[in-house]
Design an enzyme around this catalytic site. Structure first.
Site, short mmCIF file in Angstrom:
data_model
loop_
_atom_site.label_atom_id
_atom_site.label_comp_id
_atom_site.label_asym_id
_atom_site.label_seq_id
_atom_site.Cartn_x
_atom_site.Cartn_y
_atom_site.Cartn_z
N LYS A 186 12.14 -9.82 5.21
CA LYS A 186 12.64 -11.10 5.74
C LYS A 186 13.03 -12.25 4.64
CE LYS A 186 7.51 -12.32 5.77
NZ LYS A 186 6.48 -12.12 6.78
N ARG B 37 -0.91 -16.92 15.09
CA ARG B 37 0.14 -17.47 15.19
C ARG B 37 1.15 -17.17 15.92
NH1 ARG B 37 3.36 -15.62 9.74
NH2 ARG B 37 3.24 -13.59 10.63
N TYR C 296 11.57 -37.49 -17.74
CA TYR C 296 10.97 -38.45 -16.63
C TYR C 296 9.64 -38.64 -16.65
CZ TYR C 296 15.53 -37.66 -14.08
OH TYR C 296 16.81 -37.64 -13.70
N MET D 19 15.93 -31.72 -11.69
CA MET D 19 16.52 -31.23 -10.64
C MET D 19 17.31 -29.83 -11.00
SD MET D 19 19.04 -32.67 -7.55
CE MET D 19 18.02 -33.91 -7.11
C1 PLP Z 1 5.49 -11.17 6.18
C2 PLP Z 1 4.71 -9.95 6.93
C3 PLP Z 1 4.46 -8.95 6.70
C4 PLP Z 1 4.56 -8.48 5.30
O1 PLP Z 1 3.44 -9.24 4.46
P1 PLP Z 1 3.17 -9.02 2.95
O2 PLP Z 1 1.84 -9.79 2.73
O3 PLP Z 1 4.15 -9.39 2.01
O4 PLP Z 1 2.78 -7.45 2.68
C5 PLP Z 1 3.82 -8.10 7.48
N1 PLP Z 1 3.90 -8.41 8.78
C6 PLP Z 1 4.16 -9.63 9.27
C7 PLP Z 1 3.91 -9.71 10.85
C8 PLP Z 1 4.62 -10.43 8.37
O5 PLP Z 1 5.02 -11.46 8.87
#
Ligand code: PLP
Length: 367
Positions: free
Chosen positions: A36, A134, A260, A308
């Protein structure tokens, strides 16, 4: 690339990491490679192609857009979207043959309706909330859930899964989740639903909880050779390096303020090097005055605030010239700076360091 900032992605190392991860698994356990958010900043398509060449079973993506990108690149295998999608978009899963995570009845009933129109049976994975809070169904009242799911004639419950919030820090809670998940699977089976795939292990779950492997695992961060936590010991190495160059150098007197906020004053006469990377590139502002880089085989500290699109580096008396390479994340001989290091210094997690590296930075793929 005229502005000298780039990311090197070592695809061979990615494959080596996958091999190392597979060593933890019993034969037959399938791997959903979690890619992802552009493969945690490493680049969706090149990472997917490399992992496909290693015979990966399935990809876990964060959005239908990422799934479509994989299809358009020609990937024909299974893709699981690890999120909820508004039900008006259910048709995309059918059109692109992508597997949704089902987290409520409204979505699955829309999907069933769309599938019935064209007389297809669509595979889905059901997400259960055993404590992440979640997404997903609660594990209460399994027979009522099963009853509802069985009504959908154009849906195949191919998988069921859950997710861990504290696999790195709380074994009691994680074991409780594994037990709840096991119990849920048994009850579901009694109700006549036996999904082919059962999974819950993210990277930490995979390394630290063999009994959480079931017959599928979902590693993300460790694929990229980054570890979520010191407690996670995996034989993996970083895939990504972030590099830039010195674009300006000046000699300063002792006591010269840099950047800065004037939070840095040179401690002796010497050189200050300006480097082309900044917080807009994903190099955190919170590394101001507290991180370091590697130039010509030495660690040099950041001088003052991250700008930046620049940082300044205290080169002291060392020989540094315009055009010299600067390693921001990566290694040189026995020196290294990891995403974990930057996370610790900037008060965040390694996931955020890699996934926030701007997608505008050119990625150079080495295989
Ligand atoms: C991101 C995610 C993972 C992978 O998690 P890692 O800690 O990066 O191995 C697995 N399952 C779900 C549902 C996730 O959102």
């Amino acid at each position: 690339m005229i502005r000298p900032l780039w990311i090197e992605v070592n695809l061979k190392q990615l494959s080596r990491n996958l091999k190392a991860i597979r060593k933890h698994l019993k034969p037959g356990v399938k791997v959903v490679a979690t890619i992802k958010q552009s493969a945690y900043g490493h680049g969706l398509i090149p990472v997917a192609r490399e992992l496909s060449s290693q015979g990966i079973d399935s990809f876990g993506v964060g959005s239908i857009e990422e799934a479509i990108a994989l299809r358009e690149d020609g990937f024909g295998g299974s893709i699981l979207v690890l999120s909820a999608v508004l039900d008006k978009y259910a048709g995309f899963f059918i059109r692109y043959k992508v597997t949704p995570s089902v987290v409520d009845i409204k979505f699955i009933s829309k999907l069933n309706k769309e599938a019935s129109k064209i007389d297809e049976v669509v595979p889905v994975h059901i997400e259960m909330d055993t404590g992440m809070g979640r997404l997903g169904f609660a594990c209460r009242n399994v027979s009522s859930l099963a009853g509802q799911l069985k009504r959908f004639k154009n849906i195949k419950i191919e998988g069921v899964y859950t997710h861990f919030p504290v696999a790195d820090s709380d074994p009691d809670f994680t074991n409780y989740q594994i037990n709840s998940f096991n119990k849920f699977i048994k009850e579901l089976d009694k109700e006549g639903i036996t999904p082919d795939f059962r999974h819950c292990a993210n990277s930490t779950g995979l390394i630290n909880y063999p009994k959480a492997h079931f017959n599928m695992v979902r590693p993300g961060l460790i694929l990229y050779g980054v570890t979520p936590d010191l407690a996670v010991q995996a034989d993996v190495k970083p895939v990504l390096s972030l590099k830039s160059k010195v674009i300006f150098i000046k000699k300063v007197k002792k006591g010269t303020s840099i950047g800065y906020g004037r939070i840095f004053f040179s401690k002796c006469p010497g050189y200050i090097a300006t480097v082309a990377v900044g917080y807009a590139d994903g190099y955190p502002w919170s590394l101001s005055n507290c991180s370091r880089v590697i130039i010509n085989g030495s660690f040099l500290n950041i001088a003052g605030r991250v700008c930046m699109d620049h940082i300044m580096v205290d080169a002291g008396k060392s020989k540094v010239s315009v055009g010299d390479d600067v390693i921001l994340i990566g290694s040189y001989k026995n020196l290294k700076i990891t995403a974990e290091d930057l996370a610790q210094l900037s008060g965040t997690i390694p996931y955020e360091i890699v996934s926030r590296l701007s997608l505008k930075i050119p990625r150079i793929y080495k295989s």
